[in-house]
Design a protein around this motif. Structure first.
Motif, PDB file in Angstrom:
ATOM      1  N   SER A 122       0.775  -1.398  -0.033  1.00 41.06           N
ATOM      2  CA  SER A 122       0.150   0.029  -0.035  1.00 41.06           C
ATOM      3  C   SER A 122       0.857   1.257  -0.051  1.00 41.06           C
ATOM      4  CB  SER A 122      -1.054   0.104   1.192  1.00 41.06           C
ATOM      5  OG  SER A 122      -0.110   0.048   2.223  1.00 41.06           O
ATOM      6  N   LEU A 123       2.019   1.363   0.661  1.00 38.35           N
ATOM      7  CA  LEU A 123       2.811   2.544   0.624  1.00 38.35           C
ATOM      8  C   LEU A 123       3.273   2.796  -0.661  1.00 38.35           C
ATOM      9  CD1 LEU A 123       4.776   2.204   4.060  1.00 38.35           C
ATOM     10  CD2 LEU A 123       2.993   3.576   3.570  1.00 38.35           C
ATOM     11  N   PRO A 124       3.855   1.956  -1.518  1.00 36.00           N
ATOM     12  CA  PRO A 124       4.289   2.264  -2.634  1.00 36.00           C
ATOM     13  C   PRO A 124       3.319   2.717  -3.707  1.00 36.00           C
ATOM     14  CG  PRO A 124       5.494   0.110  -2.254  1.00 36.00           C
ATOM     15  CD  PRO A 124       4.398   0.733  -0.925  1.00 36.00           C
ATOM     16  N   LEU A 125       2.059   2.077  -3.447  1.00 39.63           N
ATOM     17  CA  LEU A 125       0.867   2.481  -4.277  1.00 39.63           C
ATOM     18  C   LEU A 125       0.661   3.907  -4.120  1.00 39.63           C
ATOM     19  CD1 LEU A 125      -1.118   1.807  -6.410  1.00 39.63           C
ATOM     20  CD2 LEU A 125      -2.650   0.869  -4.724  1.00 39.63           C
ATOM     21  N   GLN A 126       0.431   4.141  -2.873  1.00 43.02           N
ATOM     22  CA  GLN A 126      -0.027   5.435  -2.186  1.00 43.02           C
ATOM     23  C   GLN A 126       1.032   6.711  -2.812  1.00 43.02           C
ATOM     24  OE1 GLN A 126      -0.272   5.197   1.809  1.00 43.02           O
ATOM     25  NE2 GLN A 126      -2.078   3.786   1.774  1.00 43.02           N
ATOM     26  N   ALA A 127       2.206   6.321  -2.767  1.00 46.77           N
ATOM     27  CA  ALA A 127       3.110   7.124  -3.299  1.00 46.77           C
ATOM     28  C   ALA A 127       2.873   7.401  -4.842  1.00 46.77           C
ATOM     29  CB  ALA A 127       4.758   6.654  -2.967  1.00 46.77           C
ATOM     30  N   ALA A 128       2.718   6.196  -5.639  1.00 44.86           N
ATOM     31  CA  ALA A 128       2.746   6.277  -7.198  1.00 44.86           C
ATOM     32  C   ALA A 128       1.539   7.075  -7.321  1.00 44.86           C
ATOM     33  CB  ALA A 128       2.725   4.952  -7.629  1.00 44.86           C
ATOM     34  N   ASN A 129       0.466   6.848  -6.523  1.00 55.19           N
ATOM     35  CA  ASN A 129      -0.718   7.669  -6.643  1.00 55.19           C
ATOM     36  C   ASN A 129      -0.675   9.084  -6.637  1.00 55.19           C
ATOM     37  OD1 ASN A 129      -1.936   5.065  -7.511  1.00 55.19           O
ATOM     38  ND2 ASN A 129      -3.379   4.972  -5.919  1.00 55.19           N
ATOM     39  N   ARG A 130       0.400   9.557  -5.812  1.00 59.02           N
ATOM     40  CA  ARG A 130       0.373  10.963  -5.614  1.00 59.02           C
ATOM     41  C   ARG A 130       0.892  11.748  -6.869  1.00 59.02           C
ATOM     42  NH1 ARG A 130       2.054   9.479  -0.315  1.00 59.02           N
ATOM     43  NH2 ARG A 130       4.079   9.380  -0.822  1.00 59.02           N
ATOM     44  N   VAL A 131       1.536  11.045  -7.851  1.00 58.19           N
ATOM     45  CA  VAL A 131       1.892  11.353  -9.172  1.00 58.19           C
ATOM     46  C   VAL A 131       0.909  10.960 -10.093  1.00 58.19           C
ATOM     47  CG1 VAL A 131       3.883  11.363 -10.722  1.00 58.19           C
ATOM     48  CG2 VAL A 131       4.096  11.235  -8.479  1.00 58.19           C
ATOM     49  N   LEU A 132       0.428   9.791 -10.170  1.00 51.85           N
ATOM     50  CA  LEU A 132      -0.442   9.275 -11.176  1.00 51.85           C
ATOM     51  C   LEU A 132      -1.901   9.568 -11.137  1.00 51.85           C
ATOM     52  CD1 LEU A 132       1.222   5.767 -11.621  1.00 51.85           C
ATOM     53  CD2 LEU A 132       1.804   7.790 -12.968  1.00 51.85           C
ATOM     54  N   GLY A 133      -2.410  10.023  -9.922  1.00 49.42           N
ATOM     55  CA  GLY A 133      -3.529   9.962  -9.579  1.00 49.42           C
ATOM     56  C   GLY A 133      -4.247   8.840  -8.990  1.00 49.42           C
ATOM     57  N   PRO A 134      -5.385   9.000  -8.389  1.00 53.90           N
ATOM     58  CA  PRO A 134      -5.966   7.826  -7.711  1.00 53.90           C
ATOM     59  C   PRO A 134      -6.367   6.644  -8.691  1.00 53.90           C
ATOM     60  CG  PRO A 134      -7.635   9.316  -7.835  1.00 53.90           C
ATOM     61  CD  PRO A 134      -6.559  10.032  -8.429  1.00 53.90           C
ATOM     62  N   GLY A 135      -6.005   5.191  -7.914  1.00 59.31           N
ATOM     63  CA  GLY A 135      -6.277   4.102  -8.760  1.00 59.31           C
ATOM     64  C   GLY A 135      -5.811   2.869  -8.007  1.00 59.31           C
ATOM     65  N   ASP A 136      -6.333   1.878  -8.232  1.00 58.54           N
ATOM     66  CA  ASP A 136      -6.061   0.447  -7.546  1.00 58.54           C
ATOM     67  C   ASP A 136      -6.060  -0.664  -8.707  1.00 58.54           C
ATOM     68  OD1 ASP A 136      -5.479  -1.696  -6.209  1.00 58.54           O
ATOM     69  OD2 ASP A 136      -7.220  -1.538  -4.825  1.00 58.54           O
ATOM     70  N   PRO A 137      -5.068  -0.918  -9.274  1.00 60.91           N
ATOM     71  CA  PRO A 137      -5.006  -1.853 -10.322  1.00 60.91           C
ATOM     72  C   PRO A 137      -5.460  -3.297  -9.867  1.00 60.91           C
ATOM     73  CG  PRO A 137      -3.061  -1.498  -9.813  1.00 60.91           C
ATOM     74  CD  PRO A 137      -3.525  -0.384  -9.174  1.00 60.91           C
ATOM     75  N   THR A 138      -5.551  -3.538  -8.327  1.00 60.80           N
ATOM     76  CA  THR A 138      -5.704  -5.079  -8.051  1.00 60.80           C
ATOM     77  C   THR A 138      -6.927  -4.793  -6.844  1.00 60.80           C
ATOM     78  OG1 THR A 138      -3.883  -4.393  -6.280  1.00 60.80           O
ATOM     79  CG2 THR A 138      -3.241  -5.675  -8.208  1.00 60.80           C
ATOM     80  N   PRO A 139      -8.109  -4.511  -7.428  1.00 65.27           N
ATOM     81  CA  PRO A 139      -9.193  -4.221  -6.449  1.00 65.27           C
ATOM     82  C   PRO A 139      -9.558  -5.623  -5.781  1.00 65.27           C
ATOM     83  CG  PRO A 139     -10.010  -4.204  -8.621  1.00 65.27           C
ATOM     84  CD  PRO A 139      -8.508  -4.517  -8.874  1.00 65.27           C
ATOM     85  N   PRO A 140     -10.087  -5.601  -4.315  1.00 64.73           N
ATOM     86  CA  PRO A 140     -10.319  -6.727  -3.732  1.00 64.73           C
ATOM     87  C   PRO A 140     -11.519  -7.500  -4.293  1.00 64.73           C
ATOM     88  CG  PRO A 140     -11.034  -4.820  -2.487  1.00 64.73           C
ATOM     89  CD  PRO A 140     -10.076  -4.343  -3.808  1.00 64.73           C
ATOM     90  N   GLY A 141     -11.460  -8.821  -4.463  1.00 62.53           N
ATOM     91  CA  GLY A 141     -12.559  -9.511  -5.094  1.00 62.53           C
ATOM     92  C   GLY A 141     -12.153 -10.115  -6.661  1.00 62.53           C
ATOM     93  N   GLU A 142     -11.420  -9.043  -7.353  1.00 65.49           N
ATOM     94  CA  GLU A 142     -11.121  -9.545  -8.681  1.00 65.49           C
ATOM     95  C   GLU A 142     -10.052 -10.212  -8.502  1.00 65.49           C
ATOM     96  OE1 GLU A 142     -12.643  -7.891 -11.586  1.00 65.49           O
ATOM     97  OE2 GLU A 142     -14.122  -7.325 -10.013  1.00 65.49           O
ATOM     98  N   PRO A 143      -9.721 -11.135  -9.693  1.00 64.41           N
ATOM     99  CA  PRO A 143      -8.455 -11.941  -9.957  1.00 64.41           C
ATOM    100  C   PRO A 143      -7.206 -11.135  -9.842  1.00 64.41           C
ATOM    101  CG  PRO A 143     -10.177 -12.509 -11.672  1.00 64.41           C
ATOM    102  CD  PRO A 143     -10.630 -11.131 -10.893  1.00 64.41           C
ATOM    103  N   GLY A 144      -6.535 -11.410  -8.774  1.00 67.63           N
ATOM    104  CA  GLY A 144      -5.384 -10.439  -8.244  1.00 67.63           C
ATOM    105  C   GLY A 144      -4.965 -11.043  -7.021  1.00 67.63           C
ATOM    106  N   PRO A 145      -3.991  -9.991  -6.514  1.00 64.22           N
ATOM    107  CA  PRO A 145      -3.245 -10.518  -5.348  1.00 64.22           C
ATOM    108  C   PRO A 145      -4.188 -10.460  -4.216  1.00 64.22           C
ATOM    109  CG  PRO A 145      -2.150  -8.605  -6.241  1.00 64.22           C
ATOM    110  CD  PRO A 145      -3.163  -9.074  -7.367  1.00 64.22           C
ATOM    111  N   PHE A 146      -5.167  -9.390  -4.377  1.00 67.22           N
ATOM    112  CA  PHE A 146      -6.255  -9.365  -3.008  1.00 67.22           C
ATOM    113  C   PHE A 146      -7.611  -9.856  -3.423  1.00 67.22           C
ATOM    114  CE2 PHE A 146      -2.832  -6.205  -3.134  1.00 67.22           C
ATOM    115  CZ  PHE A 146      -2.383  -6.442  -1.771  1.00 67.22           C
ATOM    116  N   ALA A 147      -7.681 -10.937  -4.123  1.00 67.54           N
ATOM    117  CA  ALA A 147      -8.859 -11.508  -4.502  1.00 67.54           C
ATOM    118  C   ALA A 147      -9.597 -11.963  -3.263  1.00 67.54           C
ATOM    119  CB  ALA A 147      -8.670 -12.349  -5.599  1.00 67.54           C
ATOM    120  N   PHE A 148      -8.569 -12.545  -2.212  1.00 60.35           N
ATOM    121  CA  PHE A 148      -9.363 -13.152  -1.219  1.00 60.35           C
ATOM    122  C   PHE A 148      -9.050 -12.364  -0.120  1.00 60.35           C
ATOM    123  CE2 PHE A 148      -8.445 -17.612  -3.559  1.00 60.35           C
ATOM    124  CZ  PHE A 148      -9.476 -17.359  -4.204  1.00 60.35           C
ATOM    125  N   ALA A 149      -9.060 -11.260   0.030  1.00 57.87           N
ATOM    126  CA  ALA A 149      -8.813 -10.324   1.149  1.00 57.87           C
ATOM    127  C   ALA A 149     -10.137 -10.380   2.116  1.00 57.87           C
ATOM    128  CB  ALA A 149      -8.790  -8.839   0.702  1.00 57.87           C
TER     129      ALA A 149
END
Ligand SMILES: C[S@@+](CC[C@H](N)C(=O)[O-])C[C@H]1O[C@@H](n2cnc3c(N)ncnc32)[C@H](O)[C@@H]1O
Length: 283
Positions: A164-191
């Motif tokens: 989450s820390l690197p994503l928040q840092a990247a988002n400060r430049v790129l704008g809000p976004g989460d390419p790995t939303p919970p529930g979707e196939p991806g690292p946080f699918a089973f959060a």
């Protein structure tokens, strides 16, 4: 992409198969030793939970570069067998180079014919199925009648500061976004614990146990900018955002990630909280 003669059937998991055969697979191969060092304790916790014994047959699902396949092979000796299965050709190539005597298969675990096993195991390799219930129901059929399932997966992004820390840092430049939303196939699918439980129940598993594991994981052992860049721009949601960003913004976002991580450097580099589920179940 997988070659024509690989065991991967292109189908519902196309997007993930392309992802792991593209730059993501290459990044994991390049960083294999560091990534294994970082997540090894989490994988070992799932091996402990599985209580893998000598003589048993194990399938390592989404085995990647083979680190856990090697660890499992030591546990099942003498007399046992381990098969590592993964959709990623570059990662399986690395696994075969590391462990030429072990069996590896390039295949989609959600549909491939697997040998009968006593244990279905995975370290972060089961969260990418387009249809998780169908995939787990299929995998369950490979289990011997008294067989069991054990895996480790991520809990929610916010509790996983390594991501989450690197994503928040990247988002400060790129704008809000989460390419790995919970529930979707991806690292946080089973959060979501309830969703994970429902998935495994619907797939036919019993005696399902889902318990939290919280550990600080070693992300890198030095604190210079080059090391921080290598460690935090290559995995997780930040890496996915960076891969999609235009080159000028990407460099600025990486700069922001490095600046954020500099504030986290301790005497032994950077270690950050990781939050997982250790999951076990019976056939
Ligand atoms: C986060 S990596 C973990 C790799 C390895 N288990 C480790 O801990 O180093 C996820 C792995 O799952 C694999 N994977 C994703 N979908 C898969 C599928 N349907 N069948 C088999 N492997 C899959 C990817 O190719 C990738 O190697």
């Amino acid at each position: 992409m997988p070659s024509r003669d690989s065991g991967v059937n292109m189908g519902r998991n196309d997007e993930q198969i392309a992802f792991w055969n593209g730059p993501a697979g290459e990044r994991w191969v390049t960083a294999q030793a560091d990534l294994d060092h970082m997540i090894r304790p989490l994988g070992l916790a799932a091996i402990e939970a599985a209580q893998v014994r000598a003589g048993e047959r194990v399938l390592d699902i989404g085995c990647g570069c083979g680190d856990t396949t090697l660890a499992l092979a030591l546990r099942v000796a003498p007399g046992g067998t381990v098969t590592g299965m993964d959709v990623s050709e570059p990662m399986i190539a690395r696994a075969r180079a590391r462990a030429p005597d072990l069996a590896f298969q390039v295949a989609d675990a959600s549909t491939a014919t697997a040998p009968e096993v006593d244990v279905l195991y995975s370290r972060f390799g089961v969260m990418f199925f387009a249809d998780p219930v169908a995939a787990f129901a299929h995998l369950r059929r490979a289990l011997a009648p008294s067989g069991r399932l054990a895996f480790v997966c991520w809990r929610e992004l916010a509790a996983n500061l390594w991501a989450s820390l690197p994503l928040q840092a990247a988002n400060r430049v790129l704008g809000p976004g989460d390419p790995t939303p919970p529930g979707e196939p991806g690292p946080f699918a089973f959060a979501d614990r309830r969703k994970l439980l429902g998935t495994l129940e619907s797939a036919g598993f019993s005696s399902i146990d889902i318990r939290p594991l919280d550990l600080a994981v070693p992300c890198c052992e030095a604190g210079d900018d080059e090391t921080l860049r290598a460690a935090f721009a290559r995995i997780g949601p930040a890496a996915r955002r960076l891969a999609e960003a235009p080159p000028d913004l990407r460099e600025r976002a990486i700069g922001e990630i490095v600046a954020e991580m500099r504030t986290r450097v301790g005497p032994n580099g950077v270690a950050l909280p990781a939050a997982c589920w250790i999951v076990t179940a019976r056939r």
